[in-house]
Design a protein around this motif. Structure first.
Motif, mmCIF file in Angstrom:
data_model
loop_
_atom_site.group_PDB
_atom_site.id
_atom_site.type_symbol
_atom_site.label_atom_id
_atom_site.label_comp_id
_atom_site.label_asym_id
_atom_site.label_seq_id
_atom_site.Cartn_x
_atom_site.Cartn_y
_atom_site.Cartn_z
ATOM 1 N N LYS A 129 26.232 47.026 30.239
ATOM 2 C CA LYS A 129 26.890 46.119 29.296
ATOM 3 C C LYS A 129 28.393 46.228 29.492
ATOM 4 O O LYS A 129 28.896 47.157 30.148
ATOM 5 C CB LYS A 129 26.502 46.459 27.857
ATOM 6 N N GLU A 130 29.080 45.303 28.904
ATOM 7 C CA GLU A 130 30.535 45.345 28.938
ATOM 8 C C GLU A 130 31.031 46.331 27.886
ATOM 9 O O GLU A 130 30.447 46.441 26.807
ATOM 10 C CB GLU A 130 31.088 43.946 28.656
ATOM 11 N N TYR A 131 32.089 47.067 28.223
ATOM 12 C CA TYR A 131 32.628 48.059 27.287
ATOM 13 C C TYR A 131 32.965 47.414 25.944
ATOM 14 O O TYR A 131 33.602 46.365 25.884
ATOM 15 C CB TYR A 131 33.886 48.704 27.874
ATOM 16 N N ASP A 132 32.455 48.068 24.854
ATOM 17 C CA ASP A 132 32.738 47.549 23.509
ATOM 18 C C ASP A 132 33.062 48.662 22.527
ATOM 19 O O ASP A 132 33.058 48.459 21.316
ATOM 20 C CB ASP A 132 31.556 46.725 22.997
ATOM 21 N N GLY A 133 33.312 49.852 23.044
ATOM 22 C CA GLY A 133 33.662 50.962 22.173
ATOM 23 C C GLY A 133 32.463 51.741 21.656
ATOM 24 O O GLY A 133 32.640 52.751 20.976
ATOM 25 N N THR A 134 31.240 51.276 21.932
ATOM 26 C CA THR A 134 30.026 52.023 21.555
ATOM 27 C C THR A 134 29.264 52.404 22.817
ATOM 28 O O THR A 134 29.332 51.710 23.844
ATOM 29 C CB THR A 134 29.109 51.187 20.641
ATOM 30 N N ALA A 135 28.526 53.499 22.741
ATOM 31 C CA ALA A 135 27.814 54.006 23.910
ATOM 32 C C ALA A 135 26.582 53.158 24.224
ATOM 33 O O ALA A 135 25.895 52.673 23.324
ATOM 34 C CB ALA A 135 27.387 55.454 23.681
ATOM 35 N N GLU A 140 18.274 51.666 23.843
ATOM 36 C CA GLU A 140 18.328 50.204 23.927
ATOM 37 C C GLU A 140 17.376 49.656 24.988
ATOM 38 O O GLU A 140 17.255 48.444 25.148
ATOM 39 C CB GLU A 140 19.762 49.777 24.234
ATOM 40 N N LEU A 141 16.723 50.522 25.732
ATOM 41 C CA LEU A 141 15.813 50.080 26.787
ATOM 42 C C LEU A 141 14.439 49.794 26.220
ATOM 43 O O LEU A 141 13.978 50.468 25.302
ATOM 44 C CB LEU A 141 15.701 51.149 27.884
ATOM 45 N N GLU A 142 13.762 48.817 26.796
ATOM 46 C CA GLU A 142 12.403 48.490 26.358
ATOM 47 C C GLU A 142 11.407 49.492 26.928
ATOM 48 O O GLU A 142 11.611 50.077 27.988
ATOM 49 C CB GLU A 142 12.038 47.071 26.804
ATOM 50 N N SER A 166 23.348 58.363 28.111
ATOM 51 C CA SER A 166 24.349 57.720 27.278
ATOM 52 C C SER A 166 25.620 57.553 28.091
ATOM 53 O O SER A 166 26.023 58.474 28.827
ATOM 54 C CB SER A 166 24.621 58.573 26.033
ATOM 55 N N GLN A 167 26.219 56.363 27.992
ATOM 56 C CA GLN A 167 27.456 56.092 28.704
ATOM 57 C C GLN A 167 28.385 55.321 27.763
ATOM 58 O O GLN A 167 28.051 54.221 27.306
ATOM 59 C CB GLN A 167 27.177 55.275 29.968
ATOM 60 N N LEU A 168 29.566 55.895 27.468
ATOM 61 C CA LEU A 168 30.513 55.255 26.550
ATOM 62 C C LEU A 168 31.592 54.489 27.309
ATOM 63 O O LEU A 168 31.819 53.306 27.070
ATOM 64 C CB LEU A 168 31.155 56.302 25.638
ATOM 65 N N LEU A 169 32.256 55.172 28.234
ATOM 66 C CA LEU A 169 33.376 54.572 28.943
ATOM 67 C C LEU A 169 32.903 53.834 30.186
ATOM 68 O O LEU A 169 31.787 54.061 30.668
ATOM 69 C CB LEU A 169 34.372 55.665 29.328
ATOM 70 N N PRO A 170 33.710 52.938 30.724
ATOM 71 C CA PRO A 170 33.335 52.256 31.961
ATOM 72 C C PRO A 170 32.984 53.273 33.045
ATOM 73 O O PRO A 170 33.674 54.283 33.223
ATOM 74 C CB PRO A 170 34.583 51.449 32.321
#
Length: 197
Positions: A129-135, A140-142, A166-170
């Motif tokens: 996803k595009e960075y939005d400040g949340t991890a 979120e995977l099906e 979990s990935q927060l930053l780009p």
């Protein structure tokens, strides 16, 4: 004996003297190889058995002999390689059923029962996803983010599997995979490869 026509027995004094027929063993024993049976199966949770010899007869110099007196059998369920051994007293019989074992130098070779582990590939999904400040997390995977491929599980067996990441930053990081065999499932019956997204 029988006199030919025109021969008068009164003109002969006939004495018989019986000879002896003697059959001796070979001067050197003949080497023969006797092979126990084997087999290979994919683990399926069921018992598998191999038994007997690969051949019940041997041919030496065009003569057929029968092998008897020994049994070979092995039964197993779990993945592994197991020897199939011969038990009993080996006898080699000629066509008339005579025991001629002492004419041979037999070598009995063990067989092998092989039960192969099932191949499993556990794959965790990719996501972005595009960075939005949340991890971005595996939550979120099906379908818990895991797919199973390869030979699959034996009937009634399975693993509890999950992906964690979990990935927060780009940037990117691995969705690590963990698994736990369910009750009645032995991990050693599976060869597991992890393909982490």
């Amino acid at each position: 004996y029988r006199l030919n026509a025109g021969t008068d027995a009164a003109n002969y004094e006939i004495t018989t003297k019986n000879g002896t027929l003697k059959v001796t063993g070979r001067s050197e024993k003949t080497a023969v190889t006797i092979q126990a049976s084997g087999g290979s199966y994919l683990y399926d949770g069921e018992e598998h058995t191999v038994q007997g010899l690969t051949a019940e007869q041997i041919t030496v110099d065009g003569v057929v002999y029968t092998i008897t007196g020994i049994t070979c059998s092995e039964t197993q369920t779990d993945a592994g390689t197991y020897p199939v051994k011969a038990e009993g007293e080996l006898k080699i019989l000629d066509a008339d059923g005579n025991d001629v074992t002492d004419q041979f130098a037999p070598e009995i070779v063990e067989g092998s029962l092989q039960i192969l582990p099932r191949e499993l590939v556990l794959t965790s999904a990719d996501a972005q996803k595009e960075y939005d400040g949340t991890a971005l997390t595996t939550a979120e995977l099906e379908n818990t983010g895991i797919t199973v491929s390869g030979d699959g599980f034996a009937q009634g067996e399975g693993f509890d599997v999950k992906a964690e990441g979990s990935q927060l930053l780009p940037g990117s990081s691995v969705n690590s995979i963990s698994y736990e065999p369910k009750s009645g499932t032995k991990e050693e019956n599976y060869r597991i490869r992890l393909d982490e997204g």
